[in-house]
Design a protein around this motif. Structure first.
Motif, PDB file in Angstrom:
ATOM      1  N   ASP A 125       0.808  -1.211   0.000  1.00  0.00           N
ATOM      2  CA  ASP A 125       0.000   0.000   0.000  1.00  0.00           C
ATOM      3  C   ASP A 125       0.845   1.265   0.000  1.00  0.00           C
ATOM      4  O   ASP A 125       0.416   2.305  -0.438  1.00  0.00           O
ATOM      5  CB  ASP A 125      -0.901   0.039   1.234  1.00  0.00           C
ATOM      6  CG  ASP A 125      -2.070  -0.905   1.069  1.00  0.00           C
ATOM      7  OD1 ASP A 125      -1.998  -1.745   0.163  1.00  0.00           O
ATOM      8  OD2 ASP A 125      -3.026  -0.781   1.829  1.00  0.00           O
ATOM      9  N   GLY A 171      -9.114   0.144   8.528  1.00  0.00           N
ATOM     10  CA  GLY A 171      -7.721   0.437   8.193  1.00  0.00           C
ATOM     11  C   GLY A 171      -7.003   1.090   9.360  1.00  0.00           C
ATOM     12  O   GLY A 171      -7.442   0.977  10.506  1.00  0.00           O
ATOM     13  N   ILE A 172      -5.909   1.817   9.052  1.00  0.00           N
ATOM     14  CA  ILE A 172      -5.162   2.483  10.124  1.00  0.00           C
ATOM     15  C   ILE A 172      -5.806   3.832  10.431  1.00  0.00           C
ATOM     16  O   ILE A 172      -6.111   4.612   9.537  1.00  0.00           O
ATOM     17  CB  ILE A 172      -3.678   2.640   9.746  1.00  0.00           C
ATOM     18  CG1 ILE A 172      -3.070   1.240   9.597  1.00  0.00           C
ATOM     19  CG2 ILE A 172      -2.918   3.422  10.792  1.00  0.00           C
ATOM     20  CD1 ILE A 172      -1.616   1.219   9.307  1.00  0.00           C
ATOM     21  N   GLU A 220      -5.221   6.678   5.349  1.00  0.00           N
ATOM     22  CA  GLU A 220      -5.127   6.678   3.881  1.00  0.00           C
ATOM     23  C   GLU A 220      -5.981   7.765   3.234  1.00  0.00           C
ATOM     24  O   GLU A 220      -5.829   8.049   2.053  1.00  0.00           O
ATOM     25  CB  GLU A 220      -5.502   5.307   3.334  1.00  0.00           C
ATOM     26  CG  GLU A 220      -6.931   4.930   3.631  1.00  0.00           C
ATOM     27  CD  GLU A 220      -7.252   3.513   3.205  1.00  0.00           C
ATOM     28  OE1 GLU A 220      -6.322   2.727   3.028  1.00  0.00           O
ATOM     29  OE2 GLU A 220      -8.444   3.226   3.057  1.00  0.00           O
ATOM     30  N   ARG A 221      -6.895   8.358   4.003  1.00  0.00           N
ATOM     31  CA  ARG A 221      -7.739   9.413   3.424  1.00  0.00           C
ATOM     32  C   ARG A 221      -7.251  10.820   3.786  1.00  0.00           C
ATOM     33  O   ARG A 221      -7.882  11.806   3.446  1.00  0.00           O
ATOM     34  CB  ARG A 221      -9.193   9.216   3.850  1.00  0.00           C
ATOM     35  CG  ARG A 221      -9.730   7.843   3.452  1.00  0.00           C
ATOM     36  CD  ARG A 221     -11.213   7.732   3.648  1.00  0.00           C
ATOM     37  NE  ARG A 221     -11.932   8.457   2.621  1.00  0.00           N
ATOM     38  CZ  ARG A 221     -12.272   7.943   1.439  1.00  0.00           C
ATOM     39  NH1 ARG A 221     -11.954   6.702   1.146  1.00  0.00           N
ATOM     40  NH2 ARG A 221     -12.930   8.664   0.561  1.00  0.00           N
ATOM     41  N   VAL A 256      -5.128  13.386   2.710  1.00  0.00           N
ATOM     42  CA  VAL A 256      -4.462  13.558   1.420  1.00  0.00           C
ATOM     43  C   VAL A 256      -3.374  14.615   1.456  1.00  0.00           C
ATOM     44  O   VAL A 256      -2.542  14.697   0.572  1.00  0.00           O
ATOM     45  CB  VAL A 256      -5.471  13.847   0.279  1.00  0.00           C
ATOM     46  CG1 VAL A 256      -6.303  12.623   0.006  1.00  0.00           C
ATOM     47  CG2 VAL A 256      -6.362  15.032   0.596  1.00  0.00           C
ATOM     48  N   GLY A 261      -5.482  -1.418   3.562  1.00  0.00           N
ATOM     49  CA  GLY A 261      -5.826  -1.043   4.934  1.00  0.00           C
ATOM     50  C   GLY A 261      -6.065  -2.216   5.857  1.00  0.00           C
ATOM     51  O   GLY A 261      -6.483  -2.040   6.998  1.00  0.00           O
ATOM     52  N   ILE A 308      -5.708   9.402  -4.193  1.00  0.00           N
ATOM     53  CA  ILE A 308      -4.997   8.968  -2.972  1.00  0.00           C
ATOM     54  C   ILE A 308      -5.995   8.422  -1.947  1.00  0.00           C
ATOM     55  O   ILE A 308      -5.799   7.370  -1.355  1.00  0.00           O
ATOM     56  CB  ILE A 308      -4.185  10.130  -2.363  1.00  0.00           C
ATOM     57  CG1 ILE A 308      -3.042  10.522  -3.308  1.00  0.00           C
ATOM     58  CG2 ILE A 308      -3.625   9.765  -0.989  1.00  0.00           C
ATOM     59  CD1 ILE A 308      -2.300  11.780  -2.899  1.00  0.00           C
ATOM     60  N   ALA A 309      -7.099   9.162  -1.762  1.00  0.00           N
ATOM     61  CA  ALA A 309      -8.053   8.779  -0.718  1.00  0.00           C
ATOM     62  C   ALA A 309      -8.781   7.477  -1.029  1.00  0.00           C
ATOM     63  O   ALA A 309      -9.202   6.774  -0.119  1.00  0.00           O
ATOM     64  CB  ALA A 309      -9.066   9.896  -0.514  1.00  0.00           C
TER      65      ALA A 309
END
Lengths: 282, 271
Positions: free
Chosen positions: A128, A170-171, A189-190, A192, B152, B214-215
């Motif tokens: 990832d 997720g994390i 991950e969100r 940005v 994730g 990305i998101a």
């Protein structure tokens, strides 16, 4: 008391004083990031413990004039000190992904060696993060640009990071939202972008309302995947509540092979509209 | 609270350094337990055990009928104990480095993977022992190879028979480690998912804001072939269902520039 005083913290405390028994009290407080009151609370606990052979687990002496504290540790303390697999795994994962820790390894050879030792025991792959995770969070305020689940617009938050953890999504970064005076969870991950104050727009935040959704269950095996999520299932119908419309939309799209939205109709129409738009593009 | 922390330290102290200790010895050695009735002791001990478990310290009962030392021992620190025993290093320096790394993080880290499951996987992978567990209602026996982080989530990579598989750790329950060591070899090959070996790839080119990519990129498994500066992205994937989810989520924010197998997406939308 501010610090979370638990068994993990006591372990950290013992690890800190084991190699250096003599401390200036102020320095020790700084190192442990606790108050004097908290230090003495810990000392009353640990000095009241005896080993199986009857000696004191930890003894200490305070020199009031020099404001020093000298610890005398039983040999049992060495045996007692341990780092559990979960903690080492967290550290190893971040050593391999976090930008700050990667540069720390370049600057400090012993940290690099530490990471290499761990690499012998953890067989871990991560696809990832082709680029290292960028979490240059300090203990001051950060402004993050965040895209919520189900949304395509960025929202800026002024936050103070607290904890990194993971759940089924997720994390997660748990952080204090300064403007709303609330602790919130953000999917790493969100996030940005991490920006400076100039891009911060408080007005971009929208208040959200919870939403109840009724799904037709297309595959019963899906129930096994729900884990700790709260739901009600009656005669092939699945009922769930989401904290926002966007969150419900994201969930419905991500599980469209197993679930079909039955109500509310707005949500069903939104998904169908998206499907039609995509079909037209093709 | 004070008594709970004190009892936790006493319990850990009793079982530290690979000692095994019986329930009666635990009751006799800890002052708070000593004067309790058997039932009250059980309740209090179970509460303390579960508190320790939440911090990753696993007090486990050794129940091997052929074993000599029966009783409780401390699990959950497999790697640290192994390093202490086998690696030719100064363990105090190791701890000091651990503290430096932890301090430089500036934020707390809670568990990233269930510590109990993680510890058993580590033990089985390193000692090459078999693992047995229930996975989405079905019992599996596997030869573990390692852990993979993807989309994730955490996955256990393992051989079930001769077939290499990945299991989402979140869905693993009743995990048990076999007794026999050195039952298999571990592989150096990458832990691929079944879809990664697929030959039927789809190529798509879209124009989409980078932040939105990305998101949402973890929604589907893919390879980013090219990312041009004007937000043009070229993707190769065999995860068509995932790609559909990605495109539906990004509806209204992207422009489709080209696609080589549109029928694969149409089939899913028609279902």
């Amino acid at each position: 008391m501010n610090k979370r005083l638990n068994i993990k913290f006591i372990q950290s405390f013992l690890k800190t004083i084991k190699n250096k028994p003599l401390w200036l009290i102020d320095n020790l407080l700084l190192e442990l990031e606790i108050s004097e009151k908290e230090l003495f609370y810990i000392l009353t606990i640990v000095s009241d413990i005896y080993t199986t052979s009857g000696e004191t687990f930890i003894d200490y002496e305070i020199n009031e004039d020099k404001k020093e504290i000298n610890f005398n540790l039983s040999e049992n303390v060495s045996e007692f000190l341990s780092i559990n697999d979960g903690e080492l795994f967290n550290i190893f994962f971040l050593l391999s992904t976090d930008a700050n820790l990667l540069s720390l390894q370049e600057e400090n050879k012993s940290i690099k060696d530490f990471s290499n030792i761990l690499a012998n025991y953890f067989t871990l792959e991560s696809t990832d993060y082709d680029e290292p995770l960028r979490l240059p969070f300090n203990d001051q305020l950060n402004v993050i640009e965040y895209i919520k689940l189900g949304s395509s617009n960025s929202i800026f938050y002024k936050i103070k990071p607290i904890t990194l953890k993971s759940n089924s999504d997720g994390i997660i970064l748990e952080a204090f939202d300064v403007d709303e005076n609330l602790i919130k969870s953000f999917l790493v991950e969100r996030i940005v972008n991490i920006t400076d104050d100039s891009e911060y727009l408080e007005s971009s935040k929208i208040k959200t309302n919870t939403i109840k959704v009724e799904f037709d269950l297309l595959d019963e095996n899906f129930l096994n995947k729900l884990g700790s999520r709260i739901y009600k299932c009656v005669e092939g119908k699945l009922y769930m509540e989401f904290y926002s419309y966007e969150n419900a939309l994201d969930y419905a799209i991500k599980n469209l092979l197993f679930l079909e939205v039955a109500a509310p109709s707005d949500l069903l129409n939104d998904i169908n509209k998206r499907k039609n738009n995509l079909m037209e593009m093709l | 609270m004070k008594n709970v922390i004190k009892r936790s330290i006493q319990l850990l102290n009793l079982v530290s350094n690979n000692k095994t200790i019986s329930t009666n010895e635990i009751k006799d050695s800890i002052t708070d337990y000593r004067d309790l009735s058997d039932q009250a002791f059980r309740r209090s001990f179970e509460r303390d055990k579960s508190l320790l478990r939440s911090f990753g310290y696993l007090l486990e009962y050794e129940n091997d009928k052929w074993g000599f030392d029966q009783g409780y021992s401390l699990g959950g620190s497999y790697v640290f104990n192994k390093i202490k025993k086998e690696a030719k290093i100064d363990i105090d320096e190791f701890i000091a480095n651990y503290l430096i790394v932890k301090k430089s993080l500036n934020l707390e880290i809670e568990e990233l993977v269930n510590p109990e499951i993680l510890s058993k996987i580590l033990l089985a992978t390193n000692d090459k022992k078999r693992l047995g567990f229930t996975y989405l209602s079905k019992y599996r026996k596997v030869k573990p190879q390692g852990i993979r982080f993807h989309d994730g989530s955490w996955y256990l990579a393992a051989f079930e028979g001769q077939v290499f598989k990945t299991f989402k750790i979140e869905y693993i329950t009743d995990l048990k480690v076999g007794n026999k060591e050195n039952l298999f070899n571990t592989t150096d090959e990458p832990f691929n998912f079944s879809w990664e070996d697929s030959k039927s790839f789809l190529n798509i080119c879209i124009s989409l804001p980078k932040s939105l990519y990305i998101a949402n990129k973890s929604v589907f498994s893919h390879k980013l072939i090219k990312h041009v500066q004007n937000d043009e992205i070229h993707i190769r994937t065999s995860d068509t269902y995932g790609l559909v989810k990605f495109l539906l989520i990004c509806d209204g924010s992207f422009e489709l520039l080209s696609i080589d197998k549109p029928d694969l997406i149409k089939e899913i939308l028609d279902e």
